[in-house]
Design an enzyme around this catalytic site. Structure first.
Site, PDB file in Angstrom:
ATOM      1  N   CYS A   1      -0.300  -7.315  55.802  1.00  0.00           N
ATOM      2  CA  CYS A   1       1.140  -7.276  55.520  1.00  0.00           C
ATOM      3  C   CYS A   1       1.942  -7.372  56.836  1.00  0.00           C
ATOM      4  O   CYS A   1       1.990  -8.433  57.443  1.00  0.00           O
ATOM      5  CB  CYS A   1       1.496  -6.036  54.714  1.00  0.00           C
ATOM      6  SG  CYS A   1       3.126  -6.141  53.915  1.00  0.00           S
TER       7      CYS A   1
ATOM      8  N   HIS B   1      -1.962  -6.435  50.186  1.00  0.00           N
ATOM      9  CA  HIS B   1      -2.625  -5.180  50.563  1.00  0.00           C
ATOM     10  C   HIS B   1      -3.970  -5.042  49.843  1.00  0.00           C
ATOM     11  O   HIS B   1      -4.046  -4.442  48.764  1.00  0.00           O
ATOM     12  CB  HIS B   1      -1.736  -3.986  50.201  1.00  0.00           C
ATOM     13  CG  HIS B   1      -0.577  -3.789  51.114  1.00  0.00           C
ATOM     14  ND1 HIS B   1      -0.671  -3.102  52.302  1.00  0.00           N
ATOM     15  CD2 HIS B   1       0.704  -4.201  51.011  1.00  0.00           C
ATOM     16  CE1 HIS B   1       0.511  -3.087  52.900  1.00  0.00           C
ATOM     17  NE2 HIS B   1       1.363  -3.745  52.147  1.00  0.00           N
TER      18      HIS B   1
ATOM     19  N   GLU C   1      -6.239  -3.062  50.646  1.00  0.00           N
ATOM     20  CA  GLU C   1      -6.652  -1.650  50.744  1.00  0.00           C
ATOM     21  C   GLU C   1      -5.916  -0.745  49.766  1.00  0.00           C
ATOM     22  O   GLU C   1      -6.364   0.383  49.499  1.00  0.00           O
ATOM     23  CB  GLU C   1      -6.431  -1.141  52.182  1.00  0.00           C
ATOM     24  CG  GLU C   1      -5.023  -0.683  52.526  1.00  0.00           C
ATOM     25  CD  GLU C   1      -3.998  -1.800  52.715  1.00  0.00           C
ATOM     26  OE1 GLU C   1      -2.859  -1.506  53.120  1.00  0.00           O
ATOM     27  OE2 GLU C   1      -4.321  -2.981  52.466  1.00  0.00           O
TER      28      GLU C   1
END
Length: 270
Positions: free
Chosen positions: A109, A205, A207
């Site tokens: 990001c 993202h 994660e």
């Protein structure tokens, strides 16, 4: 005193650093113990050492320590990657140094955007506004996955279309010279880019979990960044959709440390 076995083990141990560009939210601290743990759970493997540098607070690795790392991950951030805060400028210098050393760098990001900026690309506000929720991205550079990551683009290994969690209002407008766009979406033309075999940026993202995104939507609404109608629409769109986290994590892991079978277990946290 260390014996030869200890020295060999230390030399063989993979070491990575998270360059954290955001302050921990109260929710993430309470549920996960901080963003550092979120990243290590997503990208860490048994026997590795992961270090944390809170670059948003001006905490950076010493230049003489860079060589000991096998790779670096740059996190997301509420700050603009094109901003001129001192720590962002220092981060750009660090990324340029790591690039010259051919160190592996994974940008997520804000990390994707600031990596692009540091290496000569252009980042700016998206003309189409916020992208919050889950979005399908399409891999348009299969060669990157097959030749560099040893992954097959297929329904069995890595689908050509992946769903990823998104939360950003800035985007990459122009990639650096020698960069290749790996994936795009109907909203963002640079969802992933790579340079050589050591630079990899992802706008989304991989994660994040959905609960982190829900909390982030609530915080953006509370601080006035988005309005209630937009927040509600974002929540409703993601309710019955799941991100392709396992596929995305596999891509990131194979980039950071090469393709190999991994077992999940203890990871040293420093």
């Amino acid at each position: 005193m260390e014996n030869n076995d200890d020295q060999n083990n230390m030399m063989n141990t993979k070491r990575y650093a998270l360059l954290l560009a955001a302050h921990d939210s109260e929710y993430v601290k309470k549920v996960y113990g901080g963003y550092f743990n979120v990243f290590v759970v997503a990208f860490g493997e048994e026997g590795e050492v992961w270090d944390l540098y809170r670059v948003v607070e001006g905490e950076f690795p010493n230049m003489n320590e860079l060589e000991m790392y096998d790779g670096f991950v740059v996190s997301g951030s509420p700050f603009d990657a094109y901003g001129n805060e001192y720590w962002i400028l220092e981060l750009c210098i660090l990324l340029q140094t790591l690039d010259s050393m051919q160190k592996k760098i994974l940008g997520i990001c804000f990390g994707h955007q600031v990596l692009c900026r540091a290496l000569g690309g252009k980042v700016a506000r998206s003309p189409t506004g916020w992208d919050i929720g889950l979005r399908e991205i399409k891999i348009n550079n299969k060669e990157f996955l097959t030749s560099q990551l040893n992954l097959e683009v297929s329904n069995h290994e890595i689908p050509q279309t992946l769903t990823i969690i998104k939360c950003h209002q800035d985007e990459v407008w122009e990639v650096p010279i020698d960069a290749e766009v790996v994936a795009f979406s109907d909203k963002t033309k640079v969802e992933m880019f790579t340079i050589g075999n050591h630079i990899f940026g992802i706008q989304g993202h991989p994660e994040y979990t959905k609960d982190i995104l829900y909390n982030l939507i609530d915080r953006l609404l509370t601080n006035g960044s988005i309005v209630e109608e937009f927040a509600e629409a974002s929540r409703s769109k993601i309710e019955n959709i799941e991100p392709d986290r396992k596929h995305l994590e596999k891509i990131c892991k194979n980039f950071l440390k090469g393709s190999h079978n991994s077992s999940y277990g203890f990871v040293e946290l420093f």
